[in-house]
Every structure is written in structure tokens, then in C-alpha cells.
Motif scaffolding. Structure first.
Motif, mmCIF file in Angstrom:
data_model
loop_
_atom_site.group_PDB
_atom_site.id
_atom_site.type_symbol
_atom_site.label_atom_id
_atom_site.label_comp_id
_atom_site.label_asym_id
_atom_site.label_seq_id
_atom_site.Cartn_x
_atom_site.Cartn_y
_atom_site.Cartn_z
ATOM 1 N N LEU A 97 0.634 -0.911 0.070
ATOM 2 C CA LEU A 97 0.426 -0.018 0.250
ATOM 3 C C LEU A 97 1.147 1.396 0.465
ATOM 4 C CD1 LEU A 97 -2.776 -1.106 2.565
ATOM 5 C CD2 LEU A 97 -2.914 -1.069 0.265
ATOM 6 N N LYS A 98 0.841 2.338 -0.854
ATOM 7 C CA LYS A 98 1.541 2.999 -0.812
ATOM 8 C C LYS A 98 -0.324 5.078 -0.279
ATOM 9 C CE LYS A 98 5.213 5.818 -2.402
ATOM 10 N NZ LYS A 98 6.427 6.319 -3.345
ATOM 11 N N LEU A 99 1.064 5.356 0.367
ATOM 12 C CA LEU A 99 0.108 6.980 0.444
ATOM 13 C C LEU A 99 0.878 7.888 -1.254
ATOM 14 C CD1 LEU A 99 -2.230 8.362 2.054
ATOM 15 C CD2 LEU A 99 -0.600 9.843 3.631
ATOM 16 N N VAL A 100 -0.139 8.944 -1.747
ATOM 17 C CA VAL A 100 -0.500 9.618 -2.853
ATOM 18 C C VAL A 100 -0.891 10.936 -2.519
ATOM 19 C CG1 VAL A 100 1.129 8.213 -3.767
ATOM 20 C CG2 VAL A 100 -1.452 8.381 -4.721
ATOM 21 N N LEU A 101 -0.056 11.240 -3.201
ATOM 22 C CA LEU A 101 -1.221 12.845 -3.438
ATOM 23 C C LEU A 101 -0.910 13.723 -4.399
ATOM 24 C CD1 LEU A 101 -2.743 15.276 -1.911
ATOM 25 C CD2 LEU A 101 -1.133 16.759 -1.706
ATOM 26 N N PRO A 102 -1.581 13.385 -5.569
ATOM 27 C CA PRO A 102 -2.060 13.776 -6.725
ATOM 28 C C PRO A 102 -1.875 14.712 -7.561
ATOM 29 C CG PRO A 102 -4.146 12.222 -6.285
ATOM 30 C CD PRO A 102 -3.113 12.764 -4.745
ATOM 31 N N GLY A 103 -0.479 14.493 -8.317
ATOM 32 C CA GLY A 103 0.535 15.520 -8.829
ATOM 33 C C GLY A 103 1.101 16.646 -7.683
ATOM 34 N N HIS A 104 1.572 15.646 -6.474
ATOM 35 C CA HIS A 104 2.847 15.115 -5.803
ATOM 36 C C HIS A 104 3.600 14.733 -6.268
ATOM 37 C CE1 HIS A 104 0.332 18.548 -4.180
ATOM 38 N NE2 HIS A 104 1.250 19.501 -4.139
ATOM 39 N N ALA A 105 5.691 14.592 -6.136
ATOM 40 C CA ALA A 105 6.313 13.293 -6.376
ATOM 41 C C ALA A 105 5.684 12.319 -4.621
ATOM 42 C CB ALA A 105 7.299 13.758 -6.072
ATOM 43 N N HIS A 106 6.017 13.272 -3.540
ATOM 44 C CA HIS A 106 5.298 13.142 -2.342
ATOM 45 C C HIS A 106 4.113 13.704 -1.817
ATOM 46 C CE1 HIS A 106 9.711 10.533 -2.183
ATOM 47 N NE2 HIS A 106 10.143 12.089 -3.182
ATOM 48 N N VAL A 107 4.223 12.800 -0.179
ATOM 49 C CA VAL A 107 2.867 14.017 0.098
ATOM 50 C C VAL A 107 3.690 14.886 1.274
ATOM 51 C CG1 VAL A 107 1.528 13.466 2.194
ATOM 52 C CG2 VAL A 107 1.579 11.366 0.112
ATOM 53 N N PRO A 108 3.535 16.109 1.310
ATOM 54 C CA PRO A 108 3.849 17.082 2.036
ATOM 55 C C PRO A 108 3.769 17.160 3.587
ATOM 56 C CG PRO A 108 2.430 18.062 -0.167
ATOM 57 C CD PRO A 108 2.559 16.360 0.144
ATOM 58 N N LEU A 109 4.267 17.776 4.501
ATOM 59 C CA LEU A 109 5.249 17.698 5.350
ATOM 60 C C LEU A 109 3.452 17.448 5.997
ATOM 61 C CD1 LEU A 109 6.590 16.438 7.595
ATOM 62 C CD2 LEU A 109 8.028 18.746 7.394
#
Length: 176
Positions: free
Chosen positions: A85-97
């Protein structure tokens, strides 16, 4: 989310996410072990109301540091890696802090309403555990209401929990 991950992922089932959370709770004990050991040595095992509240604050802060760090760094905790499983935020390489921190706070909605009800009604032992169980079932049901199978805290923040594909099997070469 990078296109190569988006193309190769699906939305995980609620069952898979809940099983991952059970594994995560076991790993949380390991994360909390050293800080709690040091705390217990410092307070010499005292069980005053103040030290009980300090224990709760310590657990909240340590777990927050762990989850926020893991989600913002790789999008995965150890349990999430195990269950792909992975947490993603569409449009971002990483989930911002900031988003990871807000997700951690909103994820407490799994427990907070039931804890408040238990406190307000002075529920003890099995009654309090039952209230927590009902609260967790209610929050997990939010995945059925959001339209895309995400829990409410992910829907509110725009984050998504995705299931990564199984790793490709390595072919075994037979020596002739």
C-alpha cells in the motif's frame, strides 16, 4: 502521483487496509518500546494522573513523528510496504509534510469520537472497548460513502491510498 505509479496501481480493498492497520498496530508497539522504556525509567514507574497523561502525550507524539515521517518520505510505513500500500497525493512526487501531519490528526477520528463517548458516559473495560469497536466500524464505513473507496480523512485531504502491483517474479535459471 507520478504516471508510472498511477498506471500500475489500484485502489486497495477495505479488508486489505484494515488488515494492514492491525499489522501496523503491532509495529507501533515496537516503535513505542524505547521511548516508553526511557520514560518509565525517568518517572520510576509512577502511576499518578500526571504521568498517565504524559504517557498518552508521549504515545501521540512518537506515533505522530513516525507516521508523518514515513508518509512524507516514502508514502509507506513498514506495514504498508508489506501489504503493498502507498499513500500518494496526485500531482506530487511525495506527500508534503503539512498534508502528512493533517492526515495523522484526522486519522485520530478512528478513535477520538469513541474515546470522548467513553469518557462522557464513564464507560469502563468492555463497554469502552465496544464503543471503540463501533467507532472504528463507523469510520471504516466512510470508505463506502466517499465514492472512490478512500476513507474520509483521505477524501478531505485529497490523498489516496493505492495498492501497488506484486513484484515481478524472478525466473530461475536451470544449470545445464
Amino acid at each position: 502521483m507520478p504516471d508510472n505509479i498511477a498506471a500500475a496501481t489500484t485502489s486497495p480493498t477495505i479488508k486489505r487496509r484494515l488488515i494492514s492497520m492491525v499489522y501496523e498496530s503491532l509495529l507501533a508497539l515496537a516503535v513505542l518500546f524505547l521511548p516508553f522504556l526511557l520514560f518509565e525509567l525517568a518517572v520510576r514507574g509512577a502511576h499518578t494522573p500526571l504521568t498517565e497523561h504524559m504517557r498518552q502525550c508521549l504515545a501521540f507524539l512518537v506515533m505522530g513523528a513516525y507516521f508523518i515521517h514515513q508518509w512524507s518520505r516514502e508514502g509507506q510505513t513498514l506495514a504498508m510496504k508489506t501489504w503493498r500500500l502507498k499513500l500518494v497525493l496526485p500531482g506530487h512526487a511525495h506527500v508534503p509534510l503539512r498534508v502528512a501531519a493533517c492526515r495523522y490528526l484526522l486519522a485520530w477520528m478512528w478513535l477520538l469520537p469513541a474515546l470522548l463517548v467513553s469518557y462522557g458516559l464513564d464507560l469502563r473495560h468492555w463497554q469502552a472497548l465496544s464503543a471503540i469497536g463501533v467507532g472504528m466500524l463507523a469510520w471504516s464505513a466512510t470508505a463506502l460513502l466517499t465514492g472512490n473507496g478512500q476513507f474520509l480523512h483521505d477524501k478531505l485531504l485529497g490523498t489516496q491510498l493505492v495498492q501497488l502491483p506484486a513484484p515481478a517474479r524472478k525466473s530461475k535459471k536451470v544449470a545445464a
